[in-house]
Design an enzyme around this catalytic site. Sequence first.
Site, PDB file in Angstrom:
ATOM      1  N   ASN A 114     -41.430-112.267-142.427  1.00 24.57           N
ATOM      2  CA  ASN A 114     -41.348-113.146-143.599  1.00 24.57           C
ATOM      3  C   ASN A 114     -39.991-112.966-144.271  1.00 24.57           C
ATOM      4  O   ASN A 114     -39.384-111.899-144.182  1.00 24.57           O
ATOM      5  CB  ASN A 114     -42.461-112.797-144.600  1.00 24.57           C
ATOM      6  CG  ASN A 114     -42.486-113.754-145.777  1.00 24.57           C
ATOM      7  OD1 ASN A 114     -42.290-114.974-145.614  1.00 24.57           O
ATOM      8  ND2 ASN A 114     -42.710-113.237-146.973  1.00 24.57           N
ATOM      9  N   HIS A 116     -38.289-113.252-148.066  1.00 23.97           N
ATOM     10  CA  HIS A 116     -38.714-113.316-149.466  1.00 23.97           C
ATOM     11  C   HIS A 116     -37.483-113.330-150.376  1.00 23.97           C
ATOM     12  O   HIS A 116     -36.553-112.547-150.174  1.00 23.97           O
ATOM     13  CB  HIS A 116     -39.599-112.106-149.799  1.00 23.97           C
ATOM     14  CG  HIS A 116     -40.117-112.149-151.193  1.00 23.97           C
ATOM     15  ND1 HIS A 116     -41.160-112.965-151.579  1.00 23.97           N
ATOM     16  CD2 HIS A 116     -39.708-111.508-152.319  1.00 23.97           C
ATOM     17  CE1 HIS A 116     -41.383-112.812-152.873  1.00 23.97           C
ATOM     18  NE2 HIS A 116     -40.521-111.940-153.342  1.00 23.97           N
ATOM     19  N   SER A 143     -34.893-110.602-148.808  1.00 23.57           N
ATOM     20  CA  SER A 143     -35.361-109.542-147.899  1.00 23.57           C
ATOM     21  C   SER A 143     -36.130-110.149-146.732  1.00 23.57           C
ATOM     22  O   SER A 143     -36.924-111.069-146.926  1.00 23.57           O
ATOM     23  CB  SER A 143     -36.338-108.610-148.626  1.00 23.57           C
ATOM     24  OG  SER A 143     -35.810-108.127-149.831  1.00 23.57           O
ATOM     25  N   ASP A 152     -46.246-109.534-149.659  1.00 23.36           N
ATOM     26  CA  ASP A 152     -44.828-109.151-149.801  1.00 23.36           C
ATOM     27  C   ASP A 152     -44.613-107.635-149.800  1.00 23.36           C
ATOM     28  O   ASP A 152     -43.718-107.116-150.490  1.00 23.36           O
ATOM     29  CB  ASP A 152     -44.231-109.750-151.103  1.00 23.36           C
ATOM     30  CG  ASP A 152     -44.299-111.269-151.126  1.00 23.36           C
ATOM     31  OD1 ASP A 152     -44.229-111.878-150.054  1.00 23.36           O
ATOM     32  OD2 ASP A 152     -44.423-111.837-152.222  1.00 23.36           O
TER      33      ASP A 152
HETATM   34  C1  GRF Z   1     -37.111-119.434-149.292  1.00 17.36           C
HETATM   35  O1  GRF Z   1     -36.303-119.184-150.395  1.00 17.36           O
HETATM   36  C2  GRF Z   1     -37.898-118.205-148.901  1.00 17.36           C
HETATM   37  O2  GRF Z   1     -37.353-117.030-149.366  1.00 17.36           O
HETATM   38  C3  GRF Z   1     -39.224-118.427-149.578  1.00 17.36           C
HETATM   39  O3  GRF Z   1     -39.421-119.798-149.600  1.00 17.36           O
HETATM   40  C4  GRF Z   1     -38.178-120.472-149.552  1.00 17.36           C
HETATM   41  C5  GRF Z   1     -38.287-121.489-148.465  1.00 17.36           C
HETATM   42  O4  GRF Z   1     -37.238-122.383-148.443  1.00 17.36           O
HETATM   43  N1  GRF Z   1     -40.234-117.677-148.881  1.00 17.36           N
HETATM   44  P1  GRF Z   1     -37.061-123.388-147.213  1.00 17.36           P
HETATM   45  O5  GRF Z   1     -38.378-124.151-147.065  1.00 17.36           O
HETATM   46  O6  GRF Z   1     -36.756-122.571-146.004  1.00 17.36           O
HETATM   47  O7  GRF Z   1     -35.933-124.294-147.612  1.00 17.36           O
END
Ligand code: GRF
Length: 220
Positions: A114, A116, A143, A152
């Site tokens: 993932n 984050h 991260s 998370d």
């Molecule tokens: C990203 O900022 C990621 O960290 C979070 O959700 C957002 C997704 O953005 N988990 P995208 O859909 O990849 O533009």
Amino acid sequence: MGDESRSKCRAVCFISGNGTNLQAIIDNINDKALQIDLISVISDNPKAKGLDRAEKEGINTKIIDDSSFQNRKDFDECFEKEMIALNPDLIILAGYMKILSRSFCLRFTGRILNIHPSLLPKYKGLNTHQRVIDDQEELHGASVHFVTPELDDGPVIIQYQFNIENHDDRHSLQEKVQRGEYIIYSKAIQWFSEDRLSFESEKLCLDGAPLSEPRIIKKS
Ligand code: GRF
């Protein structure tokens, strides 16, 4: 999986929205900076822009929309069955907004990554950019971590860090964080695909050695 004689890492990407991380991954695959086979993009949101991005590249897409299920349990079971059938080497969560079931996380432990938008373990959950501003933090970033059943909370592999400037607001922070996400996510995915990165028996390893602190990339 890095060497040519071995088959490529078969990866699935889960999205819910815009899919800019997915786009960065696709671009890196196309540029041969990332050697994975992205076999499917799955969204819980039928309107996710990321689905168009995948379709444009000829990548198989699937919508698993929870509103078409009687309850959350049925949705979770369907999701899990789909993944058991596909049996990917890696599941990439890229802006996937549903919380995966405990059963799913345990079944695929060590195979789910993932990204984050905070410097974990700080600021788990949502609205990270605003919370960072409210707390007058000096540092922010993103991260990449392996997914465990607690939200998370899995071991962090790599982080992108930068100093917050006086004029930053949540929009500028989001932009800066995302720019870093595109760099670190592909890096971690490539390590995994080359069998350099693993999370087994609760141990996070990179290049055959335990990784006690995440690798850090600082904004230049
Ligand atoms: C990203 O900022 C990621 O960290 C979070 O959700 C957002 C997704 O953005 N988990 P995208 O859909 O990849 O533009």
